[in-house]
Design an enzyme around this catalytic site. Structure first.
Site, short mmCIF file in Angstrom:
data_model
loop_
_atom_site.label_atom_id
_atom_site.label_comp_id
_atom_site.label_asym_id
_atom_site.label_seq_id
_atom_site.Cartn_x
_atom_site.Cartn_y
_atom_site.Cartn_z
CD GLU A 176 169.47 -34.61 -19.64
OE1 GLU A 176 169.18 -35.68 -21.07
OE2 GLU A 176 169.24 -35.55 -18.83
CD GLU A 375 165.72 -34.06 -16.65
OE1 GLU A 375 165.91 -35.39 -16.51
OE2 GLU A 375 165.93 -33.44 -17.22
#
Ligand code: P53
Length: 476
Positions: A176, A375
């Site tokens: 991320e 995810e």
């Protein structure tokens, strides 16, 4: 014939610091996650100055996977996982980050783990840096503000690439990496880049400088990895949360476009090898004079990624404020408003399965690369009733997202490599440090206060996901 290709990577995802525990075992050093206390929905996690007596540091023990890995991998195999996404804790390999030689005990731990996974035919999918850099690199070098971090990261990546070249094929560089773009809170700058705001510091400039060094480091290791093993697939990893305009007002539309640009320029650099024009203009206007050399630009061009891994939890709605300026940094939290058309989780995250299909389309249109959903999941409270955990809400969440994913593959032609729901086993929340914000399909007996037997139990979602995988996504 099923929608998903043969060999589709059904799996589960975690990160080392959120589930391994064993924070001082096998010569491990202190990571940035080790100095973060437990918070909750209303109380932010604190970043302490070193380890303080009497504080609750939930990542120190986490769910103690370090000592339970055989039992847990056996459960993953029973669920039928084809792959397992985790990270290599940098501090197990280089405890301080700036040593010359790696720590053999740390390397051995991941050999043992990968061997255990491969024994059951489970492919490891590895993130190199997932919010857990050595704390020493923060205190001694100022985190990713410092160009030296590139060398430390490259050394770490090279060691693990060589060591696991025949055991791991799928890699991602920085988890991320775009979380820090909005600078919503201190947390994201610290977890992404090991940066704590100093007084008088232009924190935006620091964020861009750190991000640049990370992307150079990422591009370098993509090239190094491909030399070590040409079969390596090395991806970017983005937090994907599409921004919707609050209304048909063109100001809102422009604002949402700006929000997307401000959030996803990392992918422009990592996939296309260069900075987008609007951002260079912004740097110019701000007179940032960032340390971006010509040599760096060559590295970025030569080190583009093989695929995009991304997390998807929620979409967002953004609204233009009155007197909107031309500033493209449109990510401040106060521009985000609720979406009256959609429900939210107990932590206020908008639940939007169609947003996943939108994200898959948007990324494909823009980058035309294979995608990997690494995810997705629902953080929720679970209760144990007579030894069972009934979690229909989690099944519904996952099922609805998989349905959209199937449409993206079948109707839209998106090239999707796999799907690894977040927190396949209950673990410490990154955002809040809680245990009771549960994502797992496997329950772990431990609560926010750190109490519990660590006993593992299958939730209803375990059996459900098992049949999803067994039917290659047909039986939802
Ligand atoms: P937690 C915010 C927004 C999107 C993704 O998050 C995020 C976050 C962090 O709060 O993080 C990713 O545990 C991250 C994982 C994290 C997971 O989402 O706060 O890659 O480490 O655990 C879920 O509920």
């Amino acid at each position: 014939m099923s929608t998903f290709p043969k060999g589709f990577l059904w799996g589960g995802a975690v990160a080392a610091h959120q589930f391994e525990g064993g924070w001082q075992d096998g010569g491990k050093g202190i990571s940035i996650a080790d100095v973060m206390t437990a918070g909750d929905n209303n109380k932010p996690r604190q970043i302490t100055n070193g380890i303080k007596a009497g504080e609750n540091y939930p990542n120190h023990e986490a769910i103690d996977f370090y000592h339970h890995y055989k039992e847990d991998v056996k459960l993953f195999a029973e669920m039928g996982l084809k792959c397992f996404r985790t990270s290599i804790a940098w501090t197990r390999i280089f405890p301080n980050g700036d040593e010359d030689q790696p720590n053999e005990m740390g390397l051995q731990f991941y050999d043992n783990l990968f061997d255990e996974l491969l024994k059951y035919g489970i492919e490891p999918v590895i993130t190199l840096s997932h919010f857990e850099m050595p704390y020493h690199l923060v205190t001694e070098y100022g985190g990713w503000r410092n160009r030296k971090l590139i060398d430390f990261f490259v050394k770490f990546a090279t060691v693990v690439f060589k060591r696991y070249r025949n055991k791991v094929k799928y890699w991602m560089t920085f988890n991320e990496i775009n979380n820090q773009s909005g600078m919503m809170n201190d947390w994201s700058l610290f977890t992404n880049s090991g940066i704590l705001k100093q007084s008088g510091e232009d924190i935006r400039r620091s964020m861009y400088q750190a991000s640049h060094y990370e992307m150079v480091a990422s591009a370098l290791v993509v090239q190094i990895g491909h030399k070590i093993n040409p079969d390596f697939q090395i991806g970017a990893m983005l937090a994907m949360g599409p921004a919707y305009p609050a209304s048909p007002d063109p100001h809102d539309m422009m604002k949402s476009e700006r929000a997307m640009q401000a959030n996803y320029w990392y992918a422009d650099v990592q996939c296309k090898g260069k900075y987008p024009a609007w951002l260079l203009k912004y740097f110019e206007r701000q007179q940032y004079n960032l340390d971006i050399t010509l040599a760096d630009q060559d590295i970025l061009r030569a080190g583009t990624v093989d695929y995009i891994g991304f997390s998807y939890y929620a979409s967002h709605v953004v609204q233009a404020s009155k007197n909107e300026t031309v500033d493209f940094m449109a990510q401040d939290a106060d521009t985000s408003i609720p979406n009256p058309t959609l429900p939210t989780s107990d932590w206020g995250w908008i639940i939007d399965p169609i947003g996943l299909r939108y994200a898959l389309n948007w990324l494909t249109d823009r980058y035309d690369l294979p995608l990997f959903i690494v995810e997705n999941g629902l953080g929720a409270f679970d209760t144990v009733e007579a030894g069972q955990i009934h979690d229909p809400y989690r099944i519904t969440y996952l099922r609805d997202h998989i349905k959209q994913m199937a449409l993206a593959v079948k109707i839209d032609g998106v090239r999707l490599m796999g799907y690894t729901p977040w927190g396949i086993i209950d673990l410490v929340s990154a955002g809040t440090g809680q245990m009771d914000k549960r994502y797992g399909l496997i329950y772990v007996d431990k609560n926010d206060a750190g109490e519990g037997s660590l006993h593992r139990m299958k939730k209803d979602s375990f059996k459900w996901f098992q049949q999803v995988i067994a039917s290659n996504g047909d039986n939802l």
